[in-house]
Design a protein around this motif. Structure first.
Motif, PDB file in Angstrom:
ATOM      1  N   UNK A 187       0.817  -1.206   0.000  1.00 51.77           N
ATOM      2  CA  UNK A 187       0.000   0.000   0.000  1.00 51.77           C
ATOM      3  C   UNK A 187       0.852   1.257   0.000  1.00 51.77           C
ATOM      4  N   UNK A 188       1.919   1.266   0.802  1.00 45.40           N
ATOM      5  CA  UNK A 188       2.788   2.441   0.867  1.00 45.40           C
ATOM      6  C   UNK A 188       3.519   2.669  -0.447  1.00 45.40           C
ATOM      7  N   UNK A 189       3.986   1.590  -1.053  1.00 44.37           N
ATOM      8  CA  UNK A 189       4.639   1.696  -2.358  1.00 44.37           C
ATOM      9  C   UNK A 189       3.664   2.170  -3.419  1.00 44.37           C
ATOM     10  N   UNK A 190       2.452   1.594  -3.392  1.00 42.87           N
ATOM     11  CA  UNK A 190       1.445   1.986  -4.364  1.00 42.87           C
ATOM     12  C   UNK A 190       1.085   3.454  -4.256  1.00 42.87           C
ATOM     13  N   UNK A 191       0.918   3.951  -3.027  1.00 40.15           N
ATOM     14  CA  UNK A 191       0.591   5.369  -2.834  1.00 40.15           C
ATOM     15  C   UNK A 191       1.734   6.265  -3.290  1.00 40.15           C
ATOM     16  N   UNK A 192       2.980   5.839  -3.056  1.00 40.46           N
ATOM     17  CA  UNK A 192       4.121   6.626  -3.516  1.00 40.46           C
ATOM     18  C   UNK A 192       4.127   6.727  -5.040  1.00 40.46           C
ATOM     19  N   UNK A 193       3.881   5.598  -5.716  1.00 35.65           N
ATOM     20  CA  UNK A 193       3.858   5.590  -7.181  1.00 35.65           C
ATOM     21  C   UNK A 193       2.697   6.435  -7.702  1.00 35.65           C
ATOM     22  N   UNK A 194       1.526   6.261  -7.127  1.00 30.78           N
ATOM     23  CA  UNK A 194       0.347   6.998  -7.587  1.00 30.78           C
ATOM     24  C   UNK A 194       0.541   8.502  -7.450  1.00 30.78           C
ATOM     25  N   UNK A 195       1.085   8.934  -6.315  1.00 28.81           N
ATOM     26  CA  UNK A 195       1.284  10.367  -6.104  1.00 28.81           C
ATOM     27  C   UNK A 195       2.395  10.910  -7.001  1.00 28.81           C
ATOM     28  N   UNK A 196       3.440  10.112  -7.241  1.00 37.23           N
ATOM     29  CA  UNK A 196       4.518  10.561  -8.126  1.00 37.23           C
ATOM     30  C   UNK A 196       4.012  10.735  -9.560  1.00 37.23           C
ATOM     31  N   UNK A 197       3.216   9.790 -10.035  1.00 37.91           N
ATOM     32  CA  UNK A 197       2.652   9.890 -11.380  1.00 37.91           C
ATOM     33  C   UNK A 197       1.711  11.084 -11.476  1.00 37.91           C
ATOM     34  N   UNK A 198       0.893  11.296 -10.441  1.00 35.62           N
ATOM     35  CA  UNK A 198      -0.016  12.439 -10.440  1.00 35.62           C
ATOM     36  C   UNK A 198       0.763  13.755 -10.459  1.00 35.62           C
ATOM     37  N   UNK A 199       1.886  13.811  -9.742  1.00 38.69           N
ATOM     38  CA  UNK A 199       2.714  15.020  -9.750  1.00 38.69           C
ATOM     39  C   UNK A 199       3.280  15.284 -11.140  1.00 38.69           C
ATOM     40  N   UNK A 200       3.719  14.238 -11.824  1.00 35.45           N
ATOM     41  CA  UNK A 200       4.225  14.396 -13.192  1.00 35.45           C
ATOM     42  C   UNK A 200       3.128  14.899 -14.132  1.00 35.45           C
ATOM     43  N   UNK A 201       1.893  14.423 -13.915  1.00 33.88           N
ATOM     44  CA  UNK A 201       0.776  14.875 -14.755  1.00 33.88           C
ATOM     45  C   UNK A 201       0.467  16.345 -14.512  1.00 33.88           C
ATOM     46  N   UNK A 202       0.659  16.817 -13.289  1.00 24.91           N
ATOM     47  CA  UNK A 202       0.376  18.211 -12.966  1.00 24.91           C
ATOM     48  C   UNK A 202       1.480  19.161 -13.430  1.00 24.91           C
ATOM     49  N   UNK A 203       2.697  18.640 -13.634  1.00 20.33           N
ATOM     50  CA  UNK A 203       3.844  19.499 -13.943  1.00 20.33           C
ATOM     51  C   UNK A 203       3.627  20.379 -15.175  1.00 20.33           C
ATOM     52  N   UNK A 204       3.230  19.830 -16.340  1.00 21.69           N
ATOM     53  CA  UNK A 204       3.033  20.722 -17.501  1.00 21.69           C
ATOM     54  C   UNK A 204       1.897  21.712 -17.310  1.00 21.69           C
ATOM     55  N   UNK A 205       0.831  21.316 -16.614  1.00 25.05           N
ATOM     56  CA  UNK A 205      -0.290  22.225 -16.373  1.00 25.05           C
ATOM     57  C   UNK A 205       0.131  23.371 -15.456  1.00 25.05           C
ATOM     58  N   UNK A 206       0.899  23.038 -14.419  1.00 20.78           N
ATOM     59  CA  UNK A 206       1.355  24.081 -13.495  1.00 20.78           C
ATOM     60  C   UNK A 206       2.402  24.979 -14.150  1.00 20.78           C
TER      61      UNK A 206
END
Length: 299
Positions: A187-206
């Motif tokens: 669960x901890x690994x999964x949450x780390x991956x999910x949040x990292x991918x979400x951050x990458x998705x937000x990078x170009x928009x931000x």
């Protein structure tokens, strides 16, 4: 011995109720904090920092616990969940709040996720029971009551509500995807991956859309710190603690309280309008979610 055991059970019950109350308060507090933060910076910039900092916390937690990293297939599934359930879901809700949607109504959209998930499942061929259709109808009626007199097609409310709808649809699809492609990923690994991918998705928009717009004020930094440490990390920690206590069904029931509690928080902290007609609407939505998600008495 019997008296001591009974006392321990009562203490454990009180502790469990206190944890449940704390979880609801922490979880709901993220909506007013986000509503406050988007008044001082771009929503996608705010989400970039939220996801990035949360990913670092969860990655550190996974490393400290020496959690194993899964294969590429499982990581890919977690990445898709991160894009749907975090990036698109929170992106839609935060943009909606920037466009004027209140914290309580934003929570109402996301709180209706179980109903939307059931509806999408029915479109995919899954048969729904009659009580689930009744729950969908009650939930829809509750949403209409809450939005009564607040829907202005000529103003920003239309775009704001559509943005929240995007968040709701993305979260529902992410939930269905995770259910269908469940894995044994930690669960901890999964949450780390999910949040990292979400951050990458937000990078170009931000970057291109907002130029990392944030005024750096005490209000903005404080709201961001609250969202990351208290709402995201603290809320998840309490959620996992409650689940470990064997109260998964009761934990799911706690989410029925999120929209009305958030509406009260928005009224108290932000001065958001709370009309008498909205309260029965929140009750109807909670009742609809309960009917639409409770297990049948006959297996």
């Amino acid at each position: 011995m019997t008296t001591m055991a009974g006392a321990e059970e009562r203490v454990a019950a009180v502790r469990g109720r206190a944890m449940a109350v704390a979880f609801v308060l922490l979880w709901c507090s993220g909506y007013p904090a986000a509503k406050l933060a988007v008044q001082h910076g771009g929503p996608f910039t705010l989400l970039l920092w939220r996801f990035l900092l949360a990913a670092m916390v969860f990655a550190a937690t996974a490393a400290f616990a020496r959690a194993g990293w899964p294969g590429w297939r499982a990581l890919g599934h977690s990445a898709v969940v991160g894009l749907l359930s975090l990036a698109l879901s929170f992106g839609g809700v935060y943009e909606g709040m920037r466009l004027g949607v209140s914290a309580g109504i934003s929570a109402l959209f996301i709180g209706a996720m179980p109903l939307a998930t059931a509806l999408f499942a029915s479109l995919a061929g899954e048969r729904l029971a009659s009580r689930q259709w009744i729950g969908l109808a009650l939930g829809f009626a509750g949403v209409l009551l809450v939005l009564q007199g607040r829907f202005d097609v000529s103003g920003t409310s239309l775009s704001g509500y559509l943005s929240c709808c995007v968040g709701l649809v993305a979260l529902s699809l992410g939930t269905l995807y995770q259910k269908r492609h469940s894995s044994t990923i930690d669960l901890r690994t999964g949450l780390a991956v999910q949040h990292a991918v979400a951050a990458l998705a937000m990078l170009p928009l931000a970057w291109w859309g907002e130029q990392f717009r944030a005024d750096g004020s005490v209000v903005y930094v404080g709201a961001l710190a609250w969202i990351v440490l208290v709402n995201a990390v603290g809320g998840f920690a309490l959620l996992f603690a409650l689940i470990r206590r064997g109260a998964a069904t009761r934990v799911a029931a706690l989410f029925y309280l999120v929209p009305p509690v958030t509406a009260l928080m928005g009224y108290a902290a932000l001065g958001e309008r709370l009309t008498p007609a909205m309260l029965p609407g929140f009750v109807l939505v909670a009742l609809g979610i309960w009917l639409g998600t409770r297990r049948s008495a006959v297996s």
